[in-house]
Design an enzyme around this catalytic site. Structure first.
Site, PDB file in Angstrom:
ATOM      1  N   THR A   7       0.837  -1.110   0.040  1.00  9.95           N
ATOM      2  CA  THR A   7       0.112   0.152  -0.006  1.00  9.95           C
ATOM      3  C   THR A   7       0.816   1.239  -0.221  1.00  9.95           C
ATOM      4  OG1 THR A   7      -0.086   0.246   2.675  1.00  9.95           O
ATOM      5  CG2 THR A   7      -1.902  -1.112   1.244  1.00  9.95           C
ATOM      6  N   SER A  29       1.451  -2.441   7.831  1.00  9.50           N
ATOM      7  CA  SER A  29       0.360  -2.936   7.805  1.00  9.50           C
ATOM      8  C   SER A  29      -0.603  -2.100   7.110  1.00  9.50           C
ATOM      9  CB  SER A  29      -0.366  -2.855   9.377  1.00  9.50           C
ATOM     10  OG  SER A  29      -1.642  -3.403   9.251  1.00  9.50           O
ATOM     11  N   LYS A  41      -1.630 -11.542   8.348  1.00  4.56           N
ATOM     12  CA  LYS A  41      -0.474 -11.992   8.442  1.00  4.56           C
ATOM     13  C   LYS A  41       0.437 -10.831   9.082  1.00  4.56           C
ATOM     14  CE  LYS A  41       0.657 -15.270   5.012  1.00  4.56           C
ATOM     15  NZ  LYS A  41       0.689 -15.663   3.537  1.00  4.56           N
ATOM     16  N   LYS A 101      14.825  -9.625  19.707  1.00  4.78           N
ATOM     17  CA  LYS A 101      15.429 -10.569  20.725  1.00  4.78           C
ATOM     18  C   LYS A 101      16.726 -10.919  20.368  1.00  4.78           C
ATOM     19  CE  LYS A 101      14.580 -14.826  22.978  1.00  4.78           C
ATOM     20  NZ  LYS A 101      15.041 -15.927  22.316  1.00  4.78           N
ATOM     21  N   ALA A 115       3.283  -0.486  16.163  1.00  5.05           N
ATOM     22  CA  ALA A 115       2.057   0.571  15.963  1.00  5.05           C
ATOM     23  C   ALA A 115       0.849  -0.281  16.149  1.00  5.05           C
ATOM     24  CB  ALA A 115       2.149   0.913  14.645  1.00  5.05           C
ATOM     25  N   TYR A 125      -8.377  -6.443  10.767  1.00  4.96           N
ATOM     26  CA  TYR A 125      -7.260  -5.443  11.263  1.00  4.96           C
ATOM     27  C   TYR A 125      -7.496  -5.553  12.708  1.00  4.96           C
ATOM     28  CZ  TYR A 125      -5.299  -0.804  11.609  1.00  4.96           C
ATOM     29  OH  TYR A 125      -4.338   0.289  11.673  1.00  4.96           O
ATOM     30  N   LYS A 166      -4.189  -6.551  15.353  1.00  8.90           N
ATOM     31  CA  LYS A 166      -3.640  -5.689  16.159  1.00  8.90           C
ATOM     32  C   LYS A 166      -3.715  -6.048  17.680  1.00  8.90           C
ATOM     33  CE  LYS A 166      -2.140  -2.619  13.002  1.00  8.90           C
ATOM     34  NZ  LYS A 166      -0.765  -2.011  12.753  1.00  8.90           N
ATOM     35  N   THR A 181      -4.789   9.649  12.012  1.00  8.71           N
ATOM     36  CA  THR A 181      -3.765  10.598  12.163  1.00  8.71           C
ATOM     37  C   THR A 181      -4.028  10.833  10.717  1.00  8.71           C
ATOM     38  OG1 THR A 181      -2.652   9.654  13.822  1.00  8.71           O
ATOM     39  CG2 THR A 181      -1.025  11.017  12.047  1.00  8.71           C
ATOM     40  N   ARG A 212      -9.605   6.550   3.217  1.00  5.42           N
ATOM     41  CA  ARG A 212      -9.595   7.293   4.410  1.00  5.42           C
ATOM     42  C   ARG A 212     -10.462   8.619   4.241  1.00  5.42           C
ATOM     43  NH1 ARG A 212      -4.449   5.564   7.601  1.00  5.42           N
ATOM     44  NH2 ARG A 212      -3.580   5.478   5.551  1.00  5.42           N
TER      45      ARG A 212
HETATM   46  P1  NAD Z   1       0.204   3.046   5.175  1.00  5.79           P
HETATM   47  O1  NAD Z   1      -0.717   2.164   4.280  1.00  5.79           O
HETATM   48  O2  NAD Z   1       0.366   4.468   4.226  1.00  5.79           O
HETATM   49  O3  NAD Z   1       1.468   2.369   5.353  1.00  5.79           O
HETATM   50  C1  NAD Z   1       1.694   0.989   5.744  1.00  5.79           C
HETATM   51  C2  NAD Z   1       2.959   0.538   5.019  1.00  5.79           C
HETATM   52  O4  NAD Z   1       3.235  -0.991   5.148  1.00  5.79           O
HETATM   53  C3  NAD Z   1       2.776   0.663   3.346  1.00  5.79           C
HETATM   54  O5  NAD Z   1       4.067   1.457   2.909  1.00  5.79           O
HETATM   55  C4  NAD Z   1       2.991  -0.956   3.039  1.00  5.79           C
HETATM   56  O6  NAD Z   1       3.243  -1.022   1.746  1.00  5.79           O
HETATM   57  C5  NAD Z   1       3.705  -1.423   4.092  1.00  5.79           C
HETATM   58  N1  NAD Z   1       3.389  -2.876   4.467  1.00  5.79           N
HETATM   59  C6  NAD Z   1       2.139  -3.417   4.669  1.00  5.79           C
HETATM   60  N2  NAD Z   1       2.093  -4.860   4.712  1.00  5.79           N
HETATM   61  C7  NAD Z   1       3.616  -5.153   4.666  1.00  5.79           C
HETATM   62  C8  NAD Z   1       4.559  -6.303   4.861  1.00  5.79           C
HETATM   63  N3  NAD Z   1       4.018  -7.527   5.068  1.00  5.79           N
HETATM   64  N4  NAD Z   1       5.886  -6.121   4.660  1.00  5.79           N
HETATM   65  C9  NAD Z   1       6.335  -5.007   4.634  1.00  5.79           C
HETATM   66  N5  NAD Z   1       5.731  -3.803   4.368  1.00  5.79           N
HETATM   67  C10 NAD Z   1       4.372  -3.693   4.520  1.00  5.79           C
HETATM   68  O7  NAD Z   1      -0.481   3.309   6.479  1.00  5.79           O
HETATM   69  P2  NAD Z   1      -0.284   4.320   7.516  1.00  5.79           P
HETATM   70  O8  NAD Z   1      -1.433   5.164   7.852  1.00  5.79           O
HETATM   71  O9  NAD Z   1       1.138   4.817   7.325  1.00  5.79           O
HETATM   72  O10 NAD Z   1      -0.005   3.184   8.777  1.00  5.79           O
HETATM   73  C11 NAD Z   1       1.043   2.766   9.343  1.00  5.79           C
HETATM   74  C12 NAD Z   1       0.652   1.926  10.580  1.00  5.79           C
HETATM   75  O11 NAD Z   1       0.218   2.882  11.514  1.00  5.79           O
HETATM   76  C13 NAD Z   1       0.245   0.657  10.540  1.00  5.79           C
HETATM   77  O12 NAD Z   1       0.488  -0.007  11.409  1.00  5.79           O
HETATM   78  C14 NAD Z   1      -1.166   1.156  10.968  1.00  5.79           C
HETATM   79  O13 NAD Z   1      -1.785   0.067  11.574  1.00  5.79           O
HETATM   80  C15 NAD Z   1      -1.017   2.008  11.958  1.00  5.79           C
HETATM   81  N6  NAD Z   1      -1.893   3.143  12.315  1.00  5.79           N
HETATM   82  C16 NAD Z   1      -2.109   4.137  11.603  1.00  5.79           C
HETATM   83  C17 NAD Z   1      -3.376   5.104  11.806  1.00  5.79           C
HETATM   84  C18 NAD Z   1      -3.494   6.185  10.900  1.00  5.79           C
HETATM   85  O14 NAD Z   1      -4.269   6.920  11.181  1.00  5.79           O
HETATM   86  N7  NAD Z   1      -2.661   6.592  10.018  1.00  5.79           N
HETATM   87  C19 NAD Z   1      -3.827   4.857  12.895  1.00  5.79           C
HETATM   88  C20 NAD Z   1      -3.889   3.901  13.759  1.00  5.79           C
HETATM   89  C21 NAD Z   1      -2.609   3.014  13.378  1.00  5.79           C
HETATM   90  N1  UDP Z   2     -16.363   8.306   6.021  1.00  5.40           N
HETATM   91  C1  UDP Z   2     -17.203   8.842   5.229  1.00  5.40           C
HETATM   92  N2  UDP Z   2     -17.121   8.988   4.098  1.00  5.40           N
HETATM   93  C2  UDP Z   2     -15.793   8.634   3.115  1.00  5.40           C
HETATM   94  C3  UDP Z   2     -15.006   7.999   4.085  1.00  5.40           C
HETATM   95  C4  UDP Z   2     -15.134   7.942   5.306  1.00  5.40           C
HETATM   96  O1  UDP Z   2     -18.283   8.957   5.775  1.00  5.40           O
HETATM   97  O2  UDP Z   2     -15.887   8.795   2.031  1.00  5.40           O
HETATM   98  C5  UDP Z   2     -16.367   8.129   7.338  1.00  5.40           C
HETATM   99  C6  UDP Z   2     -16.301   6.538   7.904  1.00  5.40           C
HETATM  100  O3  UDP Z   2     -17.609   5.970   8.054  1.00  5.40           O
HETATM  101  C7  UDP Z   2     -15.866   6.770   9.338  1.00  5.40           C
HETATM  102  C8  UDP Z   2     -15.240   8.060   9.491  1.00  5.40           C
HETATM  103  O4  UDP Z   2     -15.312   8.738   8.043  1.00  5.40           O
HETATM  104  O5  UDP Z   2     -17.120   6.887  10.146  1.00  5.40           O
HETATM  105  C9  UDP Z   2     -13.578   7.698   9.232  1.00  5.40           C
HETATM  106  O6  UDP Z   2     -13.209   6.730   8.388  1.00  5.40           O
HETATM  107  P1  UDP Z   2     -11.688   6.426   7.871  1.00  5.40           P
HETATM  108  O7  UDP Z   2     -11.863   5.404   6.849  1.00  5.40           O
HETATM  109  O8  UDP Z   2     -10.842   7.603   7.796  1.00  5.40           O
HETATM  110  O9  UDP Z   2     -11.248   5.771   9.303  1.00  5.40           O
HETATM  111  P2  UDP Z   2     -11.758   4.815  10.631  1.00  5.40           P
HETATM  112  O10 UDP Z   2     -11.816   5.849  11.802  1.00  5.40           O
HETATM  113  O11 UDP Z   2     -13.148   4.373  10.290  1.00  5.40           O
HETATM  114  O12 UDP Z   2     -10.838   3.945  10.661  1.00  5.40           O
END
Ligand code: NAD
Ligand code: UDP
Length: 325
Positions: free
Chosen positions: A36, A76, A92, A106, A115, A146, A150, A176, A187
Site C-alpha cells: 500500500t 500494515s 499475516k 530478541k 504500531a 485488522y 492488532k 492521523t 480514508r
Molecule cells: P500506509 O498504508 O500508508 O503504510 C503502511 C506501509 O506498510 C505501506 O508502505 C505498506 O506497503 C507496508 N506494508 C504492509 N504490509 C507489509 C508487509 N507485510 N511487509 C512490509 N511492508 C508492508 O498506512 P499508515 O497510515 O502509514 O499506517 C502505518 C501503521 O500505523 C500501520 O501499522 C497502521 O495500523 C498504524 N496506524 C495508523 C493510523 C493512521 O491514522 N494513519 C491509525 C492507527 C494505526
Molecule cells: N467516512 C465517510 N465518507 C468517506 C470515508 C469515510 O463518511 O468517504 C467516514 C467513515 O464511515 C468513518 C469516518 O469517516 O466513520 C472515518 O473513516 P476512515 O476510513 O478515515 O477511518 P476509520 O476511523 O473508520 O478507520
C-alpha cells in the site's frame, strides 16, 4: 551511530518517521513490500548514506546483518478499503510480521515499538477511550481482520516482554492525517479532499453522526518519538482529543476548499465505530506530550499538499489493484 529499522517505511506514517530519525542523526533502515506504500514517499532519502531500503515482506523471515538498536514496526495496511481488499495479508503482517520482528529484536537485543491502533477499542462503549478499556470488537466482522491482528500484536508483544524480558513499547494510534496519505486510500481526509478537488459531492457514510478525532502527523511523530525513549511498557494512546462528527467535518472541508458541491449520504459500512476520542492523560503525564497543531492548521497543510499533486494522481480514483497479491 544508532541504527533503527522502520517497517512500513514507504507508507504515510513510516516515511515521516524515517525523516524524523534521519534528522535526529540515526542510521535508518527502511523496510517495505510496497503493498500500500509508495517509494515516492522516501525517494528524497535514497541519496543519503545513513539511509538504506530493503524491499521485503515482513510476514516472511526477516534477517539483517550487524547490530541494531531499535525497531519501529509500522508495516500494515491501515485504511478500511485496503484491509478489506487484502484481509489475509493484513492478518499475516499483524501476527506473523510482528512475531518475526519480535524475534529479530530478541536476537539483536534491540528495543521494539509496535504500531497498534484505536481499533483495538472497536465500537467503544467507554468514551473517551482510556488504555484500561478492553474494547468492543467483533472478531468475525469485516474489520476483525485488522482489529484482531492488532490485538494479537499487543498480546504477543507483552508476552515477549514478560517472558523474554524484551524491551517493548506499544502505541495506540488514533486517526492521523497529513501529507503523503494516498489520495485514493479511502480514508475520510483524502476521500473528502479528493472529492472537493475533482468537483464531486462529498460522500458522508450513514447520517454523519459518528465521531472521530483527527491528529496531525507532526504531533503523532513527536508522541511516538517520546514513547520510544520513555521507560513505559504498557500501551499509550497518541491522538488529538478534539472530536467532531463526520457531518461537521464534511462541512469544514467544504468551507476550506470552497467547493460548490454538497454532502450526499451513502450507507454506513458494517461495524463502523460510532464514536472515537482518545483519553490522552497517560501521554500527558508520562511523556509530557499533547498535540499542538489545530485541525484547521493541519487540514490547510494537507489540502495544499493534495492540490500540488498531478492531475493524473487526482484522477486515480479507483483503488489499487490487489488482484495479483
Ligand atoms: P500506509 O498504508 O500508508 O503504510 C503502511 C506501509 O506498510 C505501506 O508502505 C505498506 O506497503 C507496508 N506494508 C504492509 N504490509 C507489509 C508487509 N507485510 N511487509 C512490509 N511492508 C508492508 O498506512 P499508515 O497510515 O502509514 O499506517 C502505518 C501503521 O500505523 C500501520 O501499522 C497502521 O495500523 C498504524 N496506524 C495508523 C493510523 C493512521 O491514522 N494513519 C491509525 C492507527 C494505526
Ligand atoms: N467516512 C465517510 N465518507 C468517506 C470515508 C469515510 O463518511 O468517504 C467516514 C467513515 O464511515 C468513518 C469516518 O469517516 O466513520 C472515518 O473513516 P476512515 O476510513 O478515515 O477511518 P476509520 O476511523 O473508520 O478507520
Amino acid at each position: 551511530m544508532k541504527k533503527i529499522l522502520i517497517t512500513g517505511a514507504a507508507g504515510f506514517l513510516g516515511s515521516h518517521l524515517c525523516d524524523r530519525f534521519i534528522a535526529e542523526g540515526f542510521h535508518v533502515i527502511g523496510m517495505d513490500n510496497l503493498i500500500t506504500g509508495d517509494l515516492k514517499n522516501i525517494a528524497h532519502l535514497f541519496p543519503l548514506e545513513r539511509f538504506e531500503f530493503h524491499h521485503h515482506d515482513v510476514s516472511t523471515f526477516v534477517h539483517l546483518e550487524g547490530k541494531l538498536d531499535y525497531i519501529l514496526h509500522f508495516a500494515s495496511p491501515a485504511s478500511p478499503i485496503d484491509y478489506l481488499k487484502i484481509p489475509i495479508e493484513t492478518l499475516k503482517v499483524g501476527s506473523l510480521g510482528t512475531l518475526n520482528l519480535l524475534g529479530l529484536a530478541k536476537e539483536k537485543n534491540a528495543r521494539i515499538l509496535v504500531a497498534s491502533t484505536s481499533e483495538v477499542y472497536g465500537d467503544p462503549l467507554v468514551h473517551p477511550q482510556n488504555e484500561e478499556y478492553y474494547g468492543n470488537v467483533s472478531p468475525i466482522g469485516p474489520r476483525g481482520v485488522y482489529d484482531e491482528a492488532k490485538r494479537f500484536m499487543e498480546s504477543i508483544t507483552m508476552a515477549y516482554h514478560r517472558h523474554h524480558g524484551l524491551d517493548t513499547r506499544i502505541v495506540r494510534i488514533f486517526n492521523t492525517y497529513g501529507p503523503r496519505m494516498r489520495l485514493n486510500d479511502g480514508r475520510v481526509v483524502p476521500a473528502f479532499m479528493g472529492q472537493a478537488l475533482r468537483g464531486e459531492d462529498l460522500t458522508v457514510f450513514g447520517d454523519g453522526s459518528q465521531t472521530r478525532s483527527f491528529c496531525y502527523i507532526d504531533d503523532q511523530v513527536e508522541g511516538i518519538y517520546r514513547l520510544l525513549f520513555s521507560d513505559y511498557t504498557d500501551p499509550v494512546n497518541i491522538g488529538n482529543p478534539h472530536e467532531t462528527t463526520i457531518k461537521q467535518f464534511a462541512d469544514e472541508i467544504i468551507a476550506l476548499t470552497g467547493t460548490k458541491q454538497k454532502v450526499i449520504y451513502v450507507p454506513l459500512p458494517k461495524d463502523d465505530p460510532t464514536q472515537r476520542q482518545p483519553d490522552i492523560t497517560k501521554a500527558k503525564e508520562i511523556l509530557g506530550w499533547e498535540p499542538k497543531v489545530s485541525r484547521s492548521e493541519g487540514l490547510k497543510i494537507v489540502y495544499d499538499y493534495f492540490k500540488s499533486l498531478s492531475k493524473e494522481d487526482l484522477q486515480k480514483k479507483e483503488h489499487r489493484d490487489f488482484s495479483s497479491k
